[in-house]
Design a protein around this motif. Structure first.
Motif, PDB file in Angstrom:
ATOM      1  N   ARG A 254       0.821  -1.211   0.000  1.00 38.64           N
ATOM      2  CA  ARG A 254       0.000   0.000   0.000  1.00 38.64           C
ATOM      3  C   ARG A 254       0.853   1.259   0.000  1.00 38.64           C
ATOM      4  O   ARG A 254       1.890   1.302   0.649  1.00 38.64           O
ATOM      5  N   PHE A 255       0.365   2.263  -0.692  1.00 41.56           N
ATOM      6  CA  PHE A 255       1.030   3.561  -0.713  1.00 41.56           C
ATOM      7  C   PHE A 255       0.002   4.647  -0.448  1.00 41.56           C
ATOM      8  O   PHE A 255      -1.171   4.495  -0.783  1.00 41.56           O
ATOM      9  N   GLN A 256       0.476   5.744   0.133  1.00 41.76           N
ATOM     10  CA  GLN A 256      -0.361   6.918   0.316  1.00 41.76           C
ATOM     11  C   GLN A 256      -0.006   7.940  -0.759  1.00 41.76           C
ATOM     12  O   GLN A 256       1.155   8.304  -0.901  1.00 41.76           O
ATOM     13  N   SER A 257      -1.002   8.402  -1.486  1.00 41.12           N
ATOM     14  CA  SER A 257      -0.712   9.308  -2.604  1.00 41.12           C
ATOM     15  C   SER A 257      -0.097  10.630  -2.130  1.00 41.12           C
ATOM     16  O   SER A 257       0.636  11.266  -2.874  1.00 41.12           O
ATOM     17  N   SER A 258      -0.373  11.010  -0.907  1.00 44.23           N
ATOM     18  CA  SER A 258       0.178  12.273  -0.405  1.00 44.23           C
ATOM     19  C   SER A 258       1.704  12.254  -0.364  1.00 44.23           C
ATOM     20  O   SER A 258       2.347  13.299  -0.306  1.00 44.23           O
ATOM     21  N   GLU A 259       2.248  11.072  -0.351  1.00 42.70           N
ATOM     22  CA  GLU A 259       3.704  10.967  -0.302  1.00 42.70           C
ATOM     23  C   GLU A 259       4.335  10.878  -1.682  1.00 42.70           C
ATOM     24  O   GLU A 259       5.555  10.814  -1.817  1.00 42.70           O
ATOM     25  N   LEU A 260       3.486  10.839  -2.674  1.00 42.79           N
ATOM     26  CA  LEU A 260       3.994  10.690  -4.041  1.00 42.79           C
ATOM     27  C   LEU A 260       4.225  12.045  -4.708  1.00 42.79           C
ATOM     28  O   LEU A 260       3.475  12.984  -4.477  1.00 42.79           O
ATOM     29  N   ASP A 261       5.236  12.108  -5.557  1.00 42.16           N
ATOM     30  CA  ASP A 261       5.496  13.366  -6.254  1.00 42.16           C
ATOM     31  C   ASP A 261       4.775  13.393  -7.604  1.00 42.16           C
ATOM     32  O   ASP A 261       4.314  12.371  -8.091  1.00 42.16           O
TER      33      ASP A 261
END
Length: 511
Positions: free
Chosen positions: A178-185
Motif C-alpha cells: 500500500r502507498f499513500q498518494s500524499s507521499e507521491l510526487d
RNA sequence: GGCCCGUUCGUCUAGGGGUUAGGACGCAUCCCUUUCACGGAUGAAACACGGGUUCGAUUCCCGUACGGGCUACCA
C-alpha cells in the motif's frame, strides 16, 4: 485473456545478468501459459543511448535461446513499433489526453530552478503541497500558459497526484503493498525534449500492447504507485496488468546489488556476452566468452531467486518452462554465487554429447592453430569432459592432446627416473610399436604383463608413461590418451621423455 | 531523512505452530583409482534480536536491529 509479457530493457550498454534473469522469468512465464513474450526497447533517454546495445540485447537473448515472439529486430508482431523512440508521437497524444482529463498539467520550472529548490528545502518534493508555489499551468493564468506554450518555451507535463488516496497493489510475489498518494510526487510524464519518461511510456505501451503481466525488478516497486495512478487517469484500470516484482541480485561479497564493475572486481562474468566499450573500463567479458554453455547460465539464473518446489537442480529450458511458477519466486535478494554457476557449467559439459562439445571446441582449437578432425575433437571431449569447468579448458588443460608436451613435472620425473629407467622406457617403446591391436585395454594388459615380467611395480612405470604423454600427473587414463594420440606419437613422446630423464639424471650427478 | 520491500547453514534455498529444521554449491574426511577428475559415503554448518499470542513458536502478531530499493526532465 491471453498472457502477454514483455522484457523491456534500455539500450544503455551491455545487458546485465540481472536483466537476463528478468528476461528468463518473463519468457518462462509466457511459455508456460501459452502466452507471448515481447521484446520492447525503452530508449526514451537520448543521453544514455549507446549504439550497439540493442543488437547486443538481441544477440544475448538468441544465444540463450530466449527468442521473443514479438519485438524489435526481426521478431515481428502486430503491436509495433516496439522501439519507444519510434513511438514518440503516441506518447505525446496520450500526455495531452491526460491534461485534458485533468490528471496532468504543464510545468515550466527549469531543471536549474528545481535544483535550487532542492538545495533550499530538505526533502523537497514536487507535489500537491508545493505545486502551487511553482511555475505550472495549475497556478499560472490561462493566457499566460497559452502564451508560454505558443512561444515554444520548454515545458514538461507532470502527473497531477491527488492527495489522500490509498493505492493498493496486489503483487504476485509480495502480496499486498500500500502507498499513500500524499507521499507521491508529481512525476514528469513528458520531458522537455518531447520524449516520455519511463512512467508514461511504460503505461501507454503496456496498455496498447495488451500486456497482461508485468514481471520486472524490485527497483520498480516504489514507482508502481504512480503507474496505478496513470492507469486510473486513463481509465484503464480494468485492464491493468498484474505486477510481479523480482528480488535483486546482490554482490557476491559486501553490500549492495551486483554491479557491472563487480565482474572485474571478483574475476567473473556478469554479462551474457562480452562487450567492447569505449574504454577498457567499460569493456566486459561475457559468460559465453568465458566458456559457459547457455543452458548452464539459464539453469543457474533460474535457481537464483526461484525454486521448483522439490529437490531437483538440473533443468533444461523445457523443464524450466514446465516447472516454473511465480509463487515460488523468493522475496529476498539473492547473492550472486559464482561457484555455483561454475558447478552448473561443469554439470552441463559432463552431460553433453561428445560431438556437441566438439562443435563448441572447434573455434577454440582453430584459434590455437590446431588442425584436427571433428572426430578427434569428439575424442578429446570424451577424454576431458569430466575434468573441465569451462569450454576453453579442453584446449588449455588438455593442450598435450593437440601439441607436444611443453612442461614436464620435473619433481615427479626425478622421483621416478633412475639409472636403468632409460632402458625400460626404450623397451616399452618397442612394446608400443608392436602392440596388436593398438587399443586401450589390450595395450594396458601388455604393459602390465611387461611390468610383471620385469619384476617392476606399476608405480615405477605408469607415472612415466603419463609423464611422457602429458607431462603432468593430471589428466585422462594413460592408455586412453595413448590410443587417442596414436602409436607413432606415443613412441615419439617416449623418446622425448628419455631425453628429459637422462638430462635430469646427469645434472643431478653433476651437482 | 522519508516511503516501500526484505531477513532459515558461508552461499542459493525447502519447510512451517509440536520436524533429528531437508536439499544443493562450497569446505573437510573417507572410499573408488597407482594420475587428476568424475562418482559414492560421511561430517562441520542456519531459523537476526526482544516482546506478545499459544499448552507449545523457527513458523502468527508487534517492535528493534540489520540489509536492500526508490526518493531525476534515468531507466
Amino acid at each position: 485473456m491471453s498472457v502477454r509479457v514483455r522484457f523491456a530493457p534500455s539500450p544503455t550498454g551491455a545487458l546485465h545478468i540481472g536483466g537476463v534473469r528478468t528476461a528468463l522469468y518473463n519468457y518462462l512465464f509466457a511459455k508456460q501459459q501459452g502466452g507471448t513474450f515481447i521484446l520492447r526497447i525503452e530508449d526514451t533517454d537520448q543521453n544514455r543511448y549507446v549504439p550497439g546495445a540493442e543488437a547486443y540485447i538481441i544477440e544475448s537473448l538468441k544465444w540463450l535461446g530466449l527468442t521473443p515472439d514479438e519485438g524489435v529486430g526481426d521478431f515481428g508482431g502486430t503491436f509495433g513499433p516496439y522501439r519507444q523512440s519510434d513511438r514518440k508521437d503516441i506518447y505525446h497524444k496520450y500526455a495531452l489526453e491526460l491534461v485534458e482529463r485533468g490528471h496532468a498539467y504543464y510545468a515550466f520550472d527549469t531543471p536549474e530552478e528545481l535544483e535550487q529548490r532542492r538545495q533550499e528545502t530538505d526533502n523537497f518534493t514536487y507535489h500537491f503541497a508545493t505545486r502551487n508555489g511553482l511555475s505550472n499551468s495549475l497556478v499560472l493564468p490561462q493566457d499566460e500558459v497559452h502564451a508560454r506554450l505558443n512561444s515554444g518555451a520548454p515545458y514538461v507535463i507532470r502527473l497531477k497526484v491527488e492527495p489522500d488516496q490509498e493505492i493498493h497493489i496486489r503483487d504476485l510475489i509480495r502480496g499486498d503493498v500500500r502507498f499513500q498518494s500524499s507521499e507521491l510526487d508529481d512525476k514528469v510524464l513528458l520531458k522537455a525534449d518531447g520524449m516520455p519518461t519511463y512512467h508514461l511510456a511504460n503505461i501507454v505501451d503496456d496498455h496498447l500492447m495488451q500486456i497482461s503481466h508485468v514481471i520486472r525488478g524490485e527497483e520498480w516497486l516504489p514507482s508502481t504507485a504512480h503507474h496505478v495512478l496513470l492507469y486510473r487517469g486513463f481509465g484503464w484500470e480494468d485492464t491493468m496488468p498484474q505486477f510481479a516484482h523480482l528480488p535483486l541480485i546482490l554482490k557476491p561479497v559486501g553490500n549492495g546489488k551486483l554491479s557491472k564493475r563487480d565482474g572485474a572486481k571478483f574475476g567473473m562474468p556478469v554479462f551474457p556476452l562480452s562487450w567492447e566499450g569505449e574504454t577498457a573500463d567499460d569493456s566486459f567479458t561475457g559468460f559465453r566468452e568465458t566458456g559457459f554453455l547457455p543452458e548452464a547460465v539459464l539453469n543457474f539464473l533460474a535457481l537464483l531467486g526461484w525454486h521448483p518446489g522439490d529437490d531437483r537442480e538440473l533443468f533444461n529450458l523445457d523443464e524450466l518452462i514446465d516447472a516454473f511458477s511465480v509463487e515460488h519466486i523468493s522475496k529476498g535478494g539473492a547473492r550472486f554465487d559464482y561457484e555455483k554457476a561454475k558447478w552448473f557449467n561443469q554439470k552441463y559439459i559432463q552431460a553433453a554429447e561428445n560431438d556437441i562439445l566438439a562443435s563448441h571446441i572447434r573455434p577454440l582449437a582453430d584459434e590455437k592453430g590446431y588442425r584436427v578432425s571433428d572426430a578427434y575433437l569428439a575424442t578429446v571431449a570424451g577424454l576431458m569432459k569430466e575434468r573441465v569447468t569451462f569450454l576453453p579448458d579442453f584446449v588449455e588443460k588438455g593442450y598435450y592432446l593437440f601439441e607436444p608436451v611443453l612442461d614436464y613435472d620435473l619433481d615427479m620425473l626425478q622421483k621416478k627416473w633412475q639409472d636403468g629407467t632409460a632402458q625400460v622406457v626404450r623397451e616399452l617403446k618397442t612394446l608400443v610399436a608392436e602392440a596388436m591391436p593398438y587399443e586401450s585395454a589390450s595395450l594396458e594388459q601388455a604393459v602390465k604383463t611387461f611390468i610383471q615380467e620385469k619384476g617392476l611395480k606399476p608405480g615405477d612405470v605408469l607415472p612415466l608413461l603419463r609423464l611422457a604423454l602429458a607431462g603432468t600427473m593430471q589428466g585422462p587414463a594413460v592408455f586412453d590418451m595413448a590410443v587417442a594420440l596414436g602409436r607413432d606419437e606415443f613412441a615419439g613422446r617416449l623418446d622425448l621423455l628419455v631425453q628429459q630423464g637422462e638430462k635430469l639424471l646427469s645434472s643431478a650427478v653433476g651437482s
